[in-house]
Write a protein that holds these residues in place. Structure first.
Motif, short mmCIF file in Angstrom:
data_model
loop_
_atom_site.label_atom_id
_atom_site.label_comp_id
_atom_site.label_asym_id
_atom_site.label_seq_id
_atom_site.Cartn_x
_atom_site.Cartn_y
_atom_site.Cartn_z
N UNK A 1 8.28 11.87 -10.28
CA UNK A 1 8.13 12.18 -8.86
C UNK A 1 8.16 10.85 -8.12
N UNK A 2 8.94 10.79 -7.05
CA UNK A 2 9.14 9.53 -6.34
C UNK A 2 7.80 8.92 -5.92
N UNK A 3 7.64 7.61 -6.13
CA UNK A 3 6.36 6.94 -5.92
C UNK A 3 6.09 6.56 -4.47
N UNK B 1 26.82 2.83 3.15
CA UNK B 1 25.98 2.36 2.05
C UNK B 1 24.64 1.93 2.64
N UNK B 2 23.56 2.52 2.16
CA UNK B 2 22.23 2.24 2.68
C UNK B 2 21.28 1.91 1.54
N UNK B 3 20.63 0.76 1.63
CA UNK B 3 19.60 0.41 0.65
C UNK B 3 18.33 1.19 0.98
N UNK B 4 17.76 1.81 -0.04
CA UNK B 4 16.50 2.54 0.08
C UNK B 4 15.42 1.68 -0.57
N UNK B 5 14.57 1.07 0.23
CA UNK B 5 13.60 0.12 -0.32
C UNK B 5 12.34 0.86 -0.77
N UNK B 6 12.49 1.61 -1.86
CA UNK B 6 11.37 2.38 -2.39
C UNK B 6 10.32 1.49 -3.04
N UNK B 7 10.69 0.28 -3.46
CA UNK B 7 9.76 -0.55 -4.22
C UNK B 7 9.73 -1.99 -3.69
N UNK B 8 9.14 -2.20 -2.49
CA UNK B 8 8.97 -3.57 -2.00
C UNK B 8 8.14 -4.41 -2.97
N UNK B 9 8.34 -5.70 -2.90
CA UNK B 9 7.71 -6.71 -3.77
C UNK B 9 8.29 -6.72 -5.18
N UNK B 10 9.35 -5.93 -5.39
CA UNK B 10 10.03 -5.94 -6.68
C UNK B 10 11.53 -6.10 -6.44
N UNK C 1 0.79 -1.23 0.00
CA UNK C 1 0.00 0.00 0.00
C UNK C 1 0.81 1.27 0.00
N UNK C 2 2.00 1.23 -0.59
CA UNK C 2 2.91 2.37 -0.50
C UNK C 2 2.97 3.22 -1.77
N UNK C 3 2.60 2.68 -2.92
CA UNK C 3 2.83 3.39 -4.19
C UNK C 3 1.84 4.52 -4.38
N UNK C 4 2.38 5.72 -4.59
CA UNK C 4 1.56 6.91 -4.79
C UNK C 4 1.59 7.38 -6.25
#
Length: 426
Positions: free
Chosen positions: A248-250, A404-413, A149-152
């Protein structure tokens, strides 16, 4: 140890294609079985059959799987999953009934927590293999939010009747839907209304659904692009303007957290000049300095897309900067380096640079510039860890990796974004 075998030829498609996006060939295909070694950049599993490397999607490390060989080359092959013979304990049932058909999510069959471990492995391998940077995966940090439920912001396609759907992976087929577990409630309500005919969409079109601020306070609305050329989205209390048709970031909540992370790191050194070299609409720069009493310097924002550049000053003023602190250069980063006097005369000890390039990474011109050490700190936000590794491999003569930091902008992918902080040597 890998297990492999070749079985008989078959004339029929695989009975259980599982999560794989490939369709079986009509001609005869070889059948094999092997144990998956690891997951690689892009999300496919790597296995070996009679010494030859193979790539198959829909699998997890350690699993014994059977597959059909689709494209056989001298040194490698691509296959389609038929059956998971020995499943990983990290495998789960996909939440979405369209998983495996829809091209949106390729890792729903994997527990969300383990997805993060896989992404750490992918980043560490790319840094080692491409950048020749021996970074242990255990040292990689994680910045993650809600896995559902995160994608905008989401791209849809309509069929000949105007019904919404997503493209199937590597296909022009439209997979119709009325609900998606990774988008926000507001976008799901829009999809349900569009699928039922309450909202009429034009047939045969590619559209983008974007979550934005509504007309009343604390309300949110779904904008269809192309359409309005201006919208606002409140992040960390800042009403930020942007063009819904441009990038624009989702993942808004994680973007807020990235902004706070950058803000705290930038405040440590309090640079007199902060350069945002791929500024977009000034959103990341605004979040990075908003409310930061430690930042009293100047912010130089470079952006060649004028649809975005027109919002930069407005957004930075809302973040609390004064007009005299803001400099906007509406050029490509390469052209800005050649002509802008501030960039040409940066004082390294008092300067910091935010880099947020496209998937292609930094150009050769920018890599040469960074090898000269123009700033004390670099904050590299990457949406492609392969080009990130290439770029870091070239500029580490002047810089040291701090984090180094992973940015998990797109879970399930399998999509991985990364923040790397670098410090100038000496």
């Amino acid at each position: 140890m890998s297990i492999s075998r070749f079985d008989k030829k078959i004339q029929t498609p695989p009975e259980n294609p599982s999560q794989n996006d490939h369709s079986a060939p009509e001609e005869a295909a070889q059948i094999g079985a092997a144990r998956v070694e690891r997951v690689i950049h892009g999300g496919d599993g790597l296995l070996r059959l009679d010494g030859k490397a193979g790539f198959i999607s829909g699998v997890l490390p350690g699993e014994l799987v059977s597959f059909a060989v689709l494209r056989d080359r001298p040194r490698q092959f691509e296959g389609v999953l038929r059956e998971v013979l020995d499943p990983s304990p990290h495998r789960c049932e996909p939440r979405c009934p369209l998983a495996g058909r829809c091209g949106g999510c390729d890792w729903q069959y994997c527990h969300s927590e383990y997805q993060l471990e896989l992404k750490k492995g992918i980043v560490a391998e790319n840094l080692r293999r491409i950048g020749k940077i021996p970074l242990e995966r255990e040292s990689i940090q994680i910045l993650a939010g809600e896995p559902w439920g995160y994608r905008e912001r989401v791209q849809i396609h309509t069929d000949h009747r105007g019904r919404p759907g997503f493209k199937a992976r590597r296909s022009e087929e439209i997979v119709l839907l009325s609900n998606c577990p990774v988008v926000t409630e507001e976008i799901n309500r829009f999809l349900e209304d569009a699928a039922s005919g309450k909202i009429l969409l034009p047939p045969g079109k590619r559209l983008v659904l974007v979550l934005a601020d509504g007309e009343s306070p604390d309300s949110r609305a779904v904008i269809v692009a192309p359409g309005p050329q201006t919208a606002q989205r409140s992040l960390d209390g800042l009403p930020l303007s942007f063009d819904p048709s441009s990038f624009f970031q989702a993942n808004g909540p994680l973007l807020e957290r990235l902004g706070r992370e950058l803000r705290s790191r930038i405040a440590r050194d309090a640079p007199r000049v902060l350069v945002d070299l791929y500024g977009g609409a000034g959103v990341l720069g605004a979040l990075a300095v908003s409310g930061s009493s430690a930042f009293s310097g100047d912010l130089l924002c470079v952006e060649e897309d004028r649809r975005n550049a027109r919002f930069i000053e407005e957004n930075l003023l809302r973040a609390g900067l004064k007009e005299a602190q803001i400099r906007v250069v509406s050029r490509s980063a390469e052209k800005a380096l050649a002509v802008d006097p501030v960039l040409k005369n940066l004082d390294p000890p008092s300067s910091a640079v935010i880099l947020d390039p496209p998937r292609s990474g930094l150009s050769a011109t920018l890599r040469r510039w960074l090898k000269k050490g123009p700033a004390a700190r670099l904050f590299y936000v990457s949406c492609n860890s392969a080009t990130l590794a290439r770029d870091l491999g070239e500029i580490l003569g002047a810089y040291l990796i701090q984090d180094v930091t992973i940015l998990d902008f797109f879970p399930q992918t399998a999509h991985v974004e990364v923040l790397v902080e670098l410090r100038l040597k000496g």
